[in-house]
Design an enzyme around this catalytic site. Structure first.
Site, mmCIF file in Angstrom:
data_model
loop_
_atom_site.group_PDB
_atom_site.id
_atom_site.type_symbol
_atom_site.label_atom_id
_atom_site.label_comp_id
_atom_site.label_asym_id
_atom_site.label_seq_id
_atom_site.Cartn_x
_atom_site.Cartn_y
_atom_site.Cartn_z
ATOM 1 C CB ILE A 82 5.467 -7.726 3.838
ATOM 2 C CG1 ILE A 82 6.900 -8.798 4.131
ATOM 3 C CG2 ILE A 82 5.996 -6.070 3.582
ATOM 4 C CD1 ILE A 82 7.716 -8.199 5.100
ATOM 5 C CE LYS A 83 -1.131 -3.137 9.304
ATOM 6 N NZ LYS A 83 -1.155 -2.514 10.634
ATOM 7 C CG LEU A 84 3.303 -3.703 1.621
ATOM 8 C CD1 LEU A 84 3.128 -4.823 0.283
ATOM 9 C CD2 LEU A 84 4.679 -3.013 1.253
#
Length: 217
Positions: A82-84
């Site tokens: 998950i890229k944040l």
């Protein structure tokens, strides 16, 4: 150093995967736009092509919606990361997702202090944007060295993922800095194998071999 492909083009990813050069993939909203495809469809296909981490980015900016989007993305495949964005809400979401044992990639990192917070939040990866820092008149590679020193000082497990790679020199300098990963556009990754002296030397060998009149197979 590991190589991730910075692309949402499945044909490019498959080509590099066939060469044995792919350890993972990173995507972002701009790359999804370029693909012209639905994000869930393209991410699912990429996850089927590679075994390593595939970074899929949330589009939300608030914690609650980030978590909802992360839940949808995480269901796509076991190798989803998950890229944040590195914001306060992004850091909070990273901490929560890390506690769920989900892989995370904190992106849009432009300072060593941001990278320090990413490590404190338990990020799997932090993505310093080298090329964009260069665009501002500062040496982006210097940031990689700063982060490497901080992480080594305190034994942080977060991996440094050099991003916004534009040139083969960026790749070389990232490797020299001790970055764990470089995420590289397909064109730049393939160009790492090119050198004019290699071409010249190969042509000489082929010419001389032809003169022997021999065959190996």
């Amino acid at each position: 150093m590991k190589f991730f492909v910075d692309s949402a083009n499945c044909e490019d990813i498959q080509e590099l995967q066939n060469l044995g050069l792919v350890d993972g993939v990173t995507t972002n909203p701009s790359l999804i736009l370029q693909s012209g495809r639905n994000i869930l469809d393209v991410i699912q296909e990429i996850c089927s092509l590679v075994e390593g981490p595939v970074s899929a980015e949330v589009a939300a900016t608030d914690f609650d919606t980030m978590m909802k989007e992360a839940a949808v993305l995480a269901k796509i495949a076991n190798n989803i990361c998950i890229k944040l964005p590195i914001t306060l809400d992004g850091l909070k979401a990273c901490k929560a997702l890390s506690e769920q044992e989900l892989k995370t990639n904190l992106t849009l990192c432009f300072s060593a202090t941001q990278a320090l917070l990413a490590a404190k939040a338990g990020a799997t990866f932090v993505s310093p944007f080298i090329g964009r820092i260069d665009d501002c008149g500062t040496n982006g590679i210097d940031l990689l060295h700063e982060i490497r020193t901080i992480y080594d000082n305190y034994g942080f497990a977060t991996q440094i993922l050099a991003a916004s790679i534009r040139t083969t020199t960026h790749v070389k300098e990232a490797a020299l800095s001790g970055a764990d990963v470089a995420t590289v556009p397909p064109k730049v990754l393939k160009s790492l194998a090119a050198h004019p002296l290699t071409d010249k030397g190969l042509q000489t060998f082929l010419t001389d071999w032809a003169k022997t009149g021999q065959k190996i197979a």
